[in-house]
Scaffold this motif. Structure first.
Motif, PDB file in Angstrom:
ATOM      1  N   UNK A 210       0.880  -1.240  -0.042  1.00 59.96           N
ATOM      2  CA  UNK A 210       0.012   0.054   0.130  1.00 59.96           C
ATOM      3  C   UNK A 210       0.858   1.171  -0.010  1.00 59.96           C
ATOM      4  N   UNK A 211       2.033   1.255   0.608  1.00 60.48           N
ATOM      5  CA  UNK A 211       2.875   2.195   0.410  1.00 60.48           C
ATOM      6  C   UNK A 211       3.459   2.783  -0.803  1.00 60.48           C
ATOM      7  N   UNK A 212       3.524   1.565  -1.648  1.00 59.47           N
ATOM      8  CA  UNK A 212       4.153   1.828  -3.079  1.00 59.47           C
ATOM      9  C   UNK A 212       2.759   2.783  -3.796  1.00 59.47           C
ATOM     10  N   UNK A 213       1.366   2.086  -3.451  1.00 59.87           N
ATOM     11  CA  UNK A 213       0.528   2.719  -4.001  1.00 59.87           C
ATOM     12  C   UNK A 213       0.589   4.264  -3.720  1.00 59.87           C
ATOM     13  N   UNK A 214       0.784   4.577  -2.242  1.00 57.48           N
ATOM     14  CA  UNK A 214       0.798   5.805  -1.659  1.00 57.48           C
ATOM     15  C   UNK A 214       1.744   6.877  -2.666  1.00 57.48           C
ATOM     16  N   UNK A 215       2.849   6.430  -2.799  1.00 53.06           N
ATOM     17  CA  UNK A 215       3.946   7.163  -3.501  1.00 53.06           C
ATOM     18  C   UNK A 215       3.302   7.580  -4.892  1.00 53.06           C
ATOM     19  N   UNK A 216       3.077   6.527  -5.718  1.00 57.52           N
ATOM     20  CA  UNK A 216       2.403   6.970  -7.124  1.00 57.52           C
ATOM     21  C   UNK A 216       1.147   7.925  -6.785  1.00 57.52           C
ATOM     22  N   UNK A 217       0.324   7.572  -5.845  1.00 53.48           N
ATOM     23  CA  UNK A 217      -0.992   8.348  -5.543  1.00 53.48           C
ATOM     24  C   UNK A 217      -0.698   9.664  -5.328  1.00 53.48           C
ATOM     25  N   UNK A 218       0.328   9.954  -4.629  1.00 55.45           N
ATOM     26  CA  UNK A 218       0.903  11.433  -4.079  1.00 55.45           C
ATOM     27  C   UNK A 218       1.320  12.168  -5.198  1.00 55.45           C
ATOM     28  N   UNK A 219       2.107  11.527  -6.264  1.00 52.02           N
ATOM     29  CA  UNK A 219       2.770  12.155  -7.456  1.00 52.02           C
ATOM     30  C   UNK A 219       1.480  12.467  -8.398  1.00 52.02           C
ATOM     31  N   UNK A 220       0.638  11.244  -8.345  1.00 53.24           N
ATOM     32  CA  UNK A 220      -0.341  11.661  -9.740  1.00 53.24           C
ATOM     33  C   UNK A 220      -1.502  12.882  -8.976  1.00 53.24           C
ATOM     34  N   UNK A 221      -1.795  12.781  -7.613  1.00 51.18           N
ATOM     35  CA  UNK A 221      -2.730  13.606  -7.058  1.00 51.18           C
ATOM     36  C   UNK A 221      -2.094  15.234  -7.437  1.00 51.18           C
ATOM     37  N   UNK A 222      -0.860  15.245  -7.112  1.00 50.60           N
ATOM     38  CA  UNK A 222      -0.298  16.492  -7.049  1.00 50.60           C
ATOM     39  C   UNK A 222      -0.247  16.979  -8.822  1.00 50.60           C
ATOM     40  N   UNK A 223      -0.110  16.284  -9.688  1.00 55.97           N
ATOM     41  CA  UNK A 223       0.300  16.565 -10.916  1.00 55.97           C
ATOM     42  C   UNK A 223      -1.357  16.986 -11.277  1.00 55.97           C
ATOM     43  N   UNK A 224      -2.532  16.037 -11.147  1.00 57.09           N
ATOM     44  CA  UNK A 224      -3.603  16.460 -11.411  1.00 57.09           C
ATOM     45  C   UNK A 224      -4.270  17.754 -10.882  1.00 57.09           C
TER      46      UNK A 224
END
Ligand code: ADP
Ligand code: MG
Length: 958
Positions: A210-224
């Motif tokens: 889930x931490x791996x997902x969190x990292x992707x998620x953080x970057x994606x949400x900032x981008x969007x």
């Protein structure tokens, strides 16, 4: 319902500050994305500006030091120890956060990303920044209204309740832990309960996933967020691309809907193989495109798909897309609109990378079509495809390695160095016919259609490094994402001229444009300002776009204002002279000895002035000699040859004599042979040799004006960049936090209270008269003001105070003031206050205005003030930010500038000082993008004190 964007990309990059207690890995993932995107044509819409840590020795701080990123830290435990308080003491935490707020102020961040931060964030921070937290559990699970997996151990709780899956959740942080609205959730990880629970093995495995997902998620949400996709409506609910998303946007897979820059646009422009879907042997659009691709000599594999599966003109056809032997790079879709979604979906499944959707029947037809179009978009996003159109004419690339003509044009366009991007497919087709006459050749042609995915900016980015493109010609009706368009044009104009014809100038034209493309046309002044700042060459008409692009493709831009003209008749000589003068060109004479030498060669009746008049029967050698004399003199920045074909002379011969002279010098030369028939022979020769040839003398002057950069209105892109930077350096000087809190003092109408407006001006160094705020009659403490004073009513509904009788000038004493104040309060029930100001002496009045234009940015207006403003409409408008130099040129471009500059012995207004005020005004708006409209009307100047004063300020905020 109103949707306030968390970040509007028009206001520049989203500035992100990371908060970390440990490694800050989520932050570094976003940083990686930033670095990756910075390498692309589009750049990165966000910037990590620093790190804050509550542990001075955290890994995140180490990392910041290593990569040279700014950081700050304040030891949370030590702080609590000093205050003799437990970590759970929220009162002390609030004090701590206040210190943090001061420490992070200099970063100028818009948003804080809580990247693994031990947070119990209090209002000291939450109230001042957008804060995004990423939590390693599914916060959308809230069966009884409260979030089941919020809090310190979301993973443990998830396991405890034996959930089948887990995902991480990004949300806006509030003072309540894991309480704010959801933004986005990661793909679900299926929990494998066969992993033993001893030694926390299961827990560790799940946490890792889930931490791996969190990292992707953080970057994606900032981008969007940075791309302007997330907003919030009045009720505090999050919206994504305008639609409510109560459980956040659920990402099904990280391999779907990947950012645009990672998708393959090259597959569209330079595909290795193409399928035309809807090309049947019975003719029609699809088969027309198929034969264009064939006749164009496409170098790659070609397939057709049609219902019968019958081959078309020797091209192998299939009944369905999935039967194709390979996944082509590009699919050209020409089916009726009802069949498009399915065709594109199958293409996606097969692995097609790009689609050119010729088919119409989408957004341009109305609401039902718009729904279909959003479905189409969802499909292309799912399969990470790029799509041109729908409702477009196709794409062409004459690069010999590709030779793709996937258009429905009647003719094969000649290869050449002009890239043509058009929003109207029909216009593109008709004008290509004309292009042949002008001897224009094309490197690329793309018709944009509805711009569902690929827009003008995307294509401009591709053209920057295209060795086959020398000139870019754009026909636009609307400008979508103004900021990225601006960026791409600014970049492009550094190396290649960009000629733009933008229709929709009049409001009637704008209405036609919006019903045509299904989008709303922006205000023309805004677009004008944007194009100018980006260094584009905006022309008024399609004809001028063609003539200018053609001339630039064969010649080059130039600086300087000196033009030499050779002609064979008086009439055209006068016409071009007048027109050149109108554009501010000069026509210097050759030196005496050169004129004498030339005269000895020409006919005795000839004139060696400028224009040189060879007289009608002059033979070809005379043209050559005259042009050569002018070219080698070094006295001209550009030359023109105008010929009214005489009966006795073959214009082809004249052209042949001119060619070697023109080729021998690196000077822009425009020829003009009047008459479609008489001039035909010359035109053929000149077209063959890639020398610009026009038909009317006035056009020559207009084209020269368009080709002349710097000297004319258009500065190059480099200037735009300089100004942006210049602004950023100065932008941070004012106390932004105070400024932002002043922006809260607004009435329901959106207008700021005048006291707040006056304070804002003071913060940014814009002088105002001393003033006092009287909130009720009777309270009068105006000792510090000197008389005479002015009293103005402050009422939420009174915008034009003097029109309503709410401004009283020339108040000479306190007693008189007392009376006036009482009268004003009586006359305006519901008034907030009376604003009392010292009265400025007025020698001149100017107005400064600002306006936010959605999709484009803030405009800055400088104009003549007082009653003259409406009468003359004497204003200059530029896109912000405006630097001092630009501000001066705005002032100098006013019609009434002579009045400011000491006309007939009048006092001279210090223009440089006024420009300084304009620059500060621009800085202020740059810092406070929430300003929708601002008017300083008037800014007065007093010759006796030499001072500028903004005596009236009206601001409307979001
Ligand atoms: P409004 O634009 O709402 O009518 P203003 O504050 O601009 O109200 O006042 C109207 C006019 O009064 C101004 O255009 C200016 O000519 C004059 N005026 C207002 N304030 C002052 C002042 N402090 N000193 C001198 N003249 C002023
Ligand atoms: Mg006013």
């Amino acid at each position: 319902m109103k949707n306030k964007l968390i970040h509007n990309p028009v206001h520049g990059k989203l500035k992100v500050l990371g908060f970390a207690s440990g490694s800050g890995n989520t932050l570094w993932k976003a940083y990686e994305l930033q670095k990756e995107m910075e390498q692309t044509h589009g750049g990165c819409p966000f910037e990590i500006v620093g790190v804050f840590s509550d542990k001075p020795d955290s890994k995140a701080v180490e990392m910041a030091k290593t990569i040279g990123m700014a950081f700050a830290s304040l030891d949370l435990r030590a702080f609590h120890n000093e205050h003799d308080a437990a970590l759970s003491d929220l009162g002390v935490r609030a004090l701590y956060d206040q210190e943090v707020a001061k420490l992070i102020e200099p970063f100028g961040a818009d948003l804080i990303l809580l990247a693994g931060y031990v947070w119990a964030t209090t209002e000291a921070l939450v109230n001042h920044y957008w804060m995004v937290n990423v939590h390693p559990a599914d916060l959308s699970a809230a069966p009884y209204g409260h979030r089941l997996f919020a809090g310190a151990d979301g993973v443990g709780d998830t396991l405890h309740l034996r959930q089948e899956t887990i995902c991480s959740s990004a949300h806006l942080a509030t003072a309540e832990i894991d309480g704010g609205p959801l933004l986005m959730r990661s793909p679900s990880h299926v929990i494998d309960y066969s992993i033993p629970e001893e030694n926390q093995q299961l827990r560790k495995a799940v946490l890792k996933a889930v931490n791996e997902h969190s990292r992707h998620l953080g970057a994606r949400v900032i981008l969007e967020i940075a791309q302007g996709k997330f907003g919030m409506d009045e009720t505090g609910h999050v919206r994504y691309c305008g639609d409510p998303v109560p459980a956040g946007v659920k990402v099904e897979s990280w391999s779907e809907n990947i950012p645009k820059f990672r998708r393959d646009l090259n597959a569209m422009m330079s595909p290795k193989s193409v399928v035309v879907i809807g090309a049947s042997a019975r003719g029609g659009l699809g088969s027309a495109i198929l034969s264009n691709i064939q006749d164009g000599g496409f170098t790659g594999g070609l397939y057709a798909v049609n219902r019968s599966g019958e081959d078309v003109a020797g091209v192998k056809a299939y009944e369905r897309v999935e039967l194709l032997p390979e996944a082509p790079d590009l699919a050209v879709v020409t089916t009726p609109s009802g069949a498009v979604l399915e065709a594109v979906e199958t293409c996606g499944k097969l692995g097609v990378k790009a689609v050119v959707c010729i088919s119409a029947g989408f957004k341009e037809t109305g609401e039902a079509g718009a729904v279909e179009e959003s479905k189409l978009k969802a499909i292309t996003d799912r399969y990470n495809m790029r799509l041109l159109g729908p409702n477009c004419m196709g794409v062409l690339n004459t690069d010999p390695a590709v030779s793709l003509n996937a258009t429905m044009l009647q003719h094969q366009p000649t290869p050449g160095n002009i890239a043509f991007i058009t929003q109207s497919g029909a216009l593109g087709a008709a004008l290509l016919d004309y292009a042949e006459h002008l001897g224009m050749g094309f490197s690329k042609i793309a018709s944009l259609g509805n711009q569902m995915d690929v827009d003008a900016s995307d294509l401009l980015g591709e053209l920057r490094d295209d060795p086959y493109t020398k000139v870019v010609m754009l026909y636009l009706e609307t400008i979508g994402e103004g900021q990225s368009f601006f960026k791409q044009v600014s970049e492009l104009t550094k190396t290649k001229p960009v000629v733009v014809v933008k229709s929709g100038r009049s409001s009637a034209g704008a209405a036609a444009a919006s019903s045509h493309t299904g989008s709303i046309a922006g205000s023309d002044a805004a677009i004008e300002a944007l194009l100018e700042k980006a260094g584009a060459i905006r022309v008024e008409t399609l004809e001028m776009a063609y003539l200018t692009a053609m001339s630039l493709s064969k010649s080059r831009t130039f600086t300087g204002k000196r033009v030499g003209v050779v002609t064979n008749a008086g009439g055209p000589g006068i016409l071009i002279t007048d027109r050149l003068a109108m554009h501010g060109f000069e026509l210097p004479l050759l030196p005496g000895e050169k004129r004498d030498a030339l005269a000895s060669v020409l006919f005795p009746e000839a004139s060696t002035a400028n224009p040189i008049d060879l007289v009608a029967p002059a033979p070809p050698e005379h043209y050559a000699k005259a042009l050569e004399t002018m070219a080698e003199s070094g006295m001209y920045d550009a030359l023109a040859v105008i010929c009214v074909p005489p009966a006795t002379i073959d214009t082809g011969k004249i052209a042949e004599a001119l060619v070697p002279v023109i080729k021998a010098f690196d000077l822009p030369v425009i020829c003009c042979f009047i008459g479609p028939t008489l001039g035909a022979a010359a035109r053929t020769v000149l077209n063959q040799h890639q020398i610009p040839c026009l038909e009317f003398p006035e056009n020559v002057a207009d084209v020269l004006q368009a080709m002349s950069v710097k000297a004319g209105r258009y500065e190059r892109g480099a200037a735009a960049e300089f100004e942006m930077k210049n602004h950023l350096v100065d932008g941070g000087s004012a106390d932004r936090r105070t400024a932002r809190s002043l922006m809260q003092s607004r009435y329901e109408t959106g207008y700021l209270r005048s006291d707040a407006a006056m304070k804002l001006l003071a913060l940014y160094g814009i002088p105002t008269p001393r003033w006092h705020w009287i909130s009720a009659p009777g309270i009068l403490e105006v000792e510090e003001l000197s008389f005479p004073v002015v009293a103005k009513i402050e009422h939420p509904e009174v915008l034009h105070k003097s029109d309503a009788g709410g401004v009283v000038l020339n108040i000479e004493s306190e007693a008189a003031l007392r009376l006036v104040v009482q009268e004003l309060f009586n006359a305006f029930p519901g008034a907030e206050a009376v604003l009392v100001q010292e009265q400025a002496k007025i020698t001149h009045e100017v107005i400064l205005g600002g306006k936010f234009e959605p999709g484009i940015g803030h405009l800055c207006l400088v104009g003549t003030g007082g009653t003259l403003v409406e009468l003359f409409q004497d204003v200059s408008v530029k896109l912000m930010p405006v630097c001092q130099k630009q501000a001066s040129s705005m002032i100098e471009s006013l019609k009434t500038y002579p009045l400011l500059n000491g006309y007939r012995g009048k006092a001279k207004v210090p223009v440089e000082e006024l420009a300084q005020v304009v620059k500060r005004f621009s800085d202020m708006i740059g810092d406070l993008p929430g300003i929708q409209e601002i008017d300083l009307n008037p800014v007065t100047w007093d010759a006796s004190s030499g001072q500028f004063m903004a005596v009236d300020c009206r601001i409307r905020v979001e």
